[in-house]
Write a protein that holds these residues in place. Structure first.
Motif, mmCIF file in Angstrom:
data_model
loop_
_atom_site.group_PDB
_atom_site.id
_atom_site.type_symbol
_atom_site.label_atom_id
_atom_site.label_comp_id
_atom_site.label_asym_id
_atom_site.label_seq_id
_atom_site.Cartn_x
_atom_site.Cartn_y
_atom_site.Cartn_z
ATOM 1 N N LEU A 39 2.031 -3.401 16.903
ATOM 2 C CA LEU A 39 3.010 -2.870 15.951
ATOM 3 C C LEU A 39 4.394 -3.430 16.252
ATOM 4 O O LEU A 39 5.410 -2.780 16.034
ATOM 5 C CB LEU A 39 3.031 -1.342 16.033
ATOM 6 N N SER A 40 4.446 -4.638 16.747
ATOM 7 C CA SER A 40 5.716 -5.255 17.091
ATOM 8 C C SER A 40 6.605 -5.363 15.846
ATOM 9 O O SER A 40 6.149 -5.808 14.794
ATOM 10 C CB SER A 40 5.466 -6.657 17.672
ATOM 11 N N GLU A 41 7.832 -4.894 15.987
ATOM 12 C CA GLU A 41 8.833 -4.919 14.908
ATOM 13 C C GLU A 41 8.439 -4.079 13.694
ATOM 14 O O GLU A 41 8.987 -4.245 12.601
ATOM 15 C CB GLU A 41 9.172 -6.352 14.510
ATOM 16 N N ALA A 42 7.497 -3.164 13.860
ATOM 17 C CA ALA A 42 7.103 -2.276 12.754
ATOM 18 C C ALA A 42 8.209 -1.253 12.489
ATOM 19 O O ALA A 42 8.893 -0.808 13.400
ATOM 20 C CB ALA A 42 5.805 -1.562 13.077
ATOM 21 N N GLU A 43 8.374 -0.886 11.235
ATOM 22 C CA GLU A 43 9.317 0.154 10.816
ATOM 23 C C GLU A 43 8.522 1.442 10.657
ATOM 24 O O GLU A 43 7.618 1.511 9.820
ATOM 25 C CB GLU A 43 9.971 -0.218 9.478
ATOM 26 N N MET A 44 8.856 2.450 11.480
ATOM 27 C CA MET A 44 8.110 3.697 11.451
ATOM 28 C C MET A 44 9.065 4.885 11.438
ATOM 29 O O MET A 44 8.774 5.932 12.000
ATOM 30 C CB MET A 44 7.164 3.753 12.654
ATOM 31 N N GLN A 45 10.197 4.736 10.768
ATOM 32 C CA GLN A 45 11.174 5.811 10.707
ATOM 33 C C GLN A 45 10.597 7.021 9.982
ATOM 34 O O GLN A 45 9.959 6.886 8.942
ATOM 35 C CB GLN A 45 12.441 5.350 9.995
ATOM 36 N N GLU A 46 10.820 8.196 10.589
ATOM 37 C CA GLU A 46 10.379 9.470 10.019
ATOM 38 C C GLU A 46 8.867 9.537 9.796
ATOM 39 O O GLU A 46 8.377 10.334 8.995
ATOM 40 C CB GLU A 46 11.132 9.786 8.727
ATOM 41 N N LEU A 55 0.850 -1.188 0.000
ATOM 42 C CA LEU A 55 0.000 0.000 0.000
ATOM 43 C C LEU A 55 0.887 1.241 0.000
ATOM 44 O O LEU A 55 0.598 2.229 0.668
ATOM 45 C CB LEU A 55 -0.916 -0.018 1.222
ATOM 46 N N ILE A 56 1.957 1.202 -0.764
ATOM 47 C CA ILE A 56 2.920 2.303 -0.814
ATOM 48 C C ILE A 56 2.216 3.567 -1.307
ATOM 49 O O ILE A 56 1.552 3.557 -2.347
ATOM 50 C CB ILE A 56 4.115 1.952 -1.725
ATOM 51 N N ASN A 104 5.840 -1.949 7.301
ATOM 52 C CA ASN A 104 6.676 -0.809 6.947
ATOM 53 C C ASN A 104 5.781 0.420 6.877
ATOM 54 O O ASN A 104 4.961 0.552 5.973
ATOM 55 C CB ASN A 104 7.361 -1.044 5.597
ATOM 56 N N LEU A 105 5.950 1.305 7.874
ATOM 57 C CA LEU A 105 5.212 2.563 7.926
ATOM 58 C C LEU A 105 6.181 3.737 7.859
ATOM 59 O O LEU A 105 5.875 4.833 8.326
ATOM 60 C CB LEU A 105 4.376 2.628 9.204
ATOM 61 N N ASN A 106 7.360 3.504 7.288
ATOM 62 C CA ASN A 106 8.345 4.571 7.171
ATOM 63 C C ASN A 106 7.742 5.735 6.389
ATOM 64 O O ASN A 106 7.106 5.539 5.355
ATOM 65 C CB ASN A 106 9.617 4.088 6.477
ATOM 66 N N ASN A 110 4.745 2.264 3.206
ATOM 67 C CA ASN A 110 5.743 3.329 3.126
ATOM 68 C C ASN A 110 5.125 4.561 2.460
ATOM 69 O O ASN A 110 4.604 4.488 1.352
ATOM 70 C CB ASN A 110 6.957 2.840 2.342
ATOM 71 N N GLY A 111 5.169 5.690 3.171
ATOM 72 C CA GLY A 111 4.646 6.932 2.621
ATOM 73 C C GLY A 111 3.136 7.004 2.524
ATOM 74 O O GLY A 111 2.601 7.936 1.930
ATOM 75 N N ALA A 112 2.425 6.052 3.119
ATOM 76 C CA ALA A 112 0.957 6.063 3.054
ATOM 77 C C ALA A 112 0.381 7.219 3.876
ATOM 78 O O ALA A 112 0.998 7.688 4.828
ATOM 79 C CB ALA A 112 0.396 4.738 3.559
ATOM 80 N N ILE A 113 -0.788 7.669 3.489
ATOM 81 C CA ILE A 113 -1.483 8.746 4.186
ATOM 82 C C ILE A 113 -2.639 8.124 4.959
ATOM 83 O O ILE A 113 -3.591 7.612 4.371
ATOM 84 C CB ILE A 113 -1.996 9.802 3.187
#
Length: 180
Positions: free
Chosen positions: A112-119, A57-58, A96-98, A78-81
């Motif tokens: 959200l275990s081990e989720a990527e949420m950088q920036e 769902l990029i 991946n929610l970066n 990634n980059g989702a709104i």
């Protein structure tokens, strides 16, 4: 595209629905694992209980979507709104929610275990009672976020902004370095 058309094509083996407009669609409980909905418009959609495991769902637009109890395990957002999206009790383990925008989203009781949420933009997000163990929130904006009673074991908060965040009942490991 109508929700019924998407479900029929998915059942026939189609997986790539890049850029599709499913605004206000009703897909409650659908199995859409491994679907590709990059840059899709799903604002206001009813996605309660949908299985989006390993979905892409990029940069998708999920403004105000209802994803209560949805399974987004390993999904790429990634980059989702997701402004104002409702993700209560949703499963986002390893997602991946970066750089995703989750302003005022509700993730109460979400996993959200081990989720990527950088920036990620998590301003005023509700993460109370959420499991964020082993998540990566480096450089995330958690200004005014509600993290009360959240599980933050082994979370990377390097350069995260927790200004005015509610951390009541939350225990941070001593090696976590949020910016406050």
């Amino acid at each position: 595209m109508k929700a019924s058309e998407l479900l029929a094509q998915y059942a026939a083996g189609e997986r790539d629905f890049t850029g599709v407009d499913l605004s206000e669609a009703y897909l409650e409980g659908a199995n859409l694992s491994e679907v590709i909905l990059d840059r899709a418009i799903l604002d206001g959609a009813d996605l309660r209980g949908v299985n989006f495991s390993k979905a892409s769902l990029i940069e998708a637009d999920l403004n105000g979507a209802n994803l209560n109890q949805a399974n987004l395990t390993g999904a790429n957002l990634n980059g989702a709104i997701l402004d104002g999206a409702i993700l209560e009790e949703a499963i986002l383990d390893g997602a991946n929610l970066n750089q995703a925008n989750l302003t005022i989203a509700k993730l109460i009781g979400a996993s959200l275990s081990e989720a990527e949420m950088q920036e990620a933009n998590l301003k005023a997000v509700s993460l109370n009672e959420a499991d964020l163990s082993h998540a990566d929130l480096a450089k995330a904006d958690l200004t005014q976020a509600d993290l009360s009673q959240a599980e933050l074991d082994e979370v990377n908060l390097n350069q995260a902004d927790l200004s005015d965040a509610n951390l009541e009942g939350t225990i941070l490991d001593e090696d976590q370095n949020p910016t406050t």
